[in-house]
Design an enzyme around this catalytic site. Structure first.
Site, PDB file in Angstrom:
ATOM      1  CG  PHE A 178      -0.434  -0.274   2.508  1.00  0.00           C
ATOM      2  CD1 PHE A 178       0.224   0.702   3.244  1.00  0.00           C
ATOM      3  CD2 PHE A 178      -0.584  -1.538   3.065  1.00  0.00           C
ATOM      4  CE1 PHE A 178       0.739   0.435   4.500  1.00  0.00           C
ATOM      5  CE2 PHE A 178      -0.080  -1.826   4.330  1.00  0.00           C
ATOM      6  CZ  PHE A 178       0.586  -0.833   5.044  1.00  0.00           C
ATOM      7  N   GLY A 206       1.373   3.672  -3.327  1.00  0.00           N
ATOM      8  CA  GLY A 206       0.522   4.795  -3.706  1.00  0.00           C
ATOM      9  C   GLY A 206       0.016   5.639  -2.565  1.00  0.00           C
ATOM     10  CG  HIS A 207      -2.094   5.858   1.439  1.00  0.00           C
ATOM     11  ND1 HIS A 207      -1.843   6.174   2.753  1.00  0.00           N
ATOM     12  CD2 HIS A 207      -3.328   6.326   1.174  1.00  0.00           C
ATOM     13  CE1 HIS A 207      -2.898   6.789   3.265  1.00  0.00           C
ATOM     14  NE2 HIS A 207      -3.814   6.885   2.327  1.00  0.00           N
ATOM     15  CG  PHE A 208      -0.104   9.897   0.371  1.00  0.00           C
ATOM     16  CD1 PHE A 208      -1.122   9.910  -0.564  1.00  0.00           C
ATOM     17  CD2 PHE A 208      -0.426   9.985   1.714  1.00  0.00           C
ATOM     18  CE1 PHE A 208      -2.441  10.042  -0.158  1.00  0.00           C
ATOM     19  CE2 PHE A 208      -1.738  10.110   2.118  1.00  0.00           C
ATOM     20  CZ  PHE A 208      -2.758  10.126   1.188  1.00  0.00           C
ATOM     21  CB  ILE A 260       0.627   7.920   5.620  1.00  0.00           C
ATOM     22  CG1 ILE A 260       1.497   9.174   5.719  1.00  0.00           C
ATOM     23  CG2 ILE A 260      -0.356   7.849   6.784  1.00  0.00           C
ATOM     24  CD1 ILE A 260       0.721  10.458   5.490  1.00  0.00           C
TER      25      ILE A 260
END
EC number: 4.2.1.59
Length: 143
Positions: free
Chosen positions: A45, A48-50, A55
């Site tokens: 994850f 893309g986060h971020f 985070i």
């Protein structure tokens, strides 16, 4: 009672990349649990986060708490053809960011059981600081 990753894999139906409990350090089945999620930069994850500012998504912190809660319901006993399903999330609050390198401590205490619905008070913390909390309801049902 403690669980290693092999015990957790036998207990939960989840698998990589969605298995979000790494170890159980305390469990009183049907009452309470304290578990660990080691947050690493390799988590899918974080792509893309971020980008540039990774985070852990709040929804995945809640999912980690829900998985720990399911282990609390099931214990190490294999209940054939049964699974714990998330029923509701109430009063979710996110207080601090969770980033790579953090050790997320997941705590869930059963508040009540009524008509097969388990209600948990859940807290996630890092370094003894609360990062998230919620009331989670779950039900044990046939697969």
């Amino acid at each position: 009672m403690q669980f290693n990753i092999s015990d957790i894999i036998k207990t939960l139906p989840h698998s990589y990349p969605f298995l979000l409990v790494d170890r159980v350090i305390e469990c009183d089945p049907g009452k309470s649990i304290k578990a660990i999620k080691n947050v690493t930069f390799n988590e899918p994850f974080f792509i893309g986060h971020f980008p540039g500012h990774p985070i852990m998504p709040g929804v995945l912190i809640i999912e980690s708490l829900a998985q720990a809660s399911a282990i609390c319901v099931l214990g190490k006993e294999t209940i054939e053809n049964k699974v714990v399903y998330l029923r509701s999330i109430e009063n979710a609050k996110f207080r601090k960011l969770v980033t790579p390198g953090d050790t997320l401590i997941l705590q869930a205490n059963i508040q009540s059981v009524c008509l097969g619905v388990y209600k948990f008070r859940c807290i996630a913390s890092v370094s003894e600081e609360k990062v998230a909390e919620a009331t989670i309801s779950a039900v044990l049902q046939n697969k």
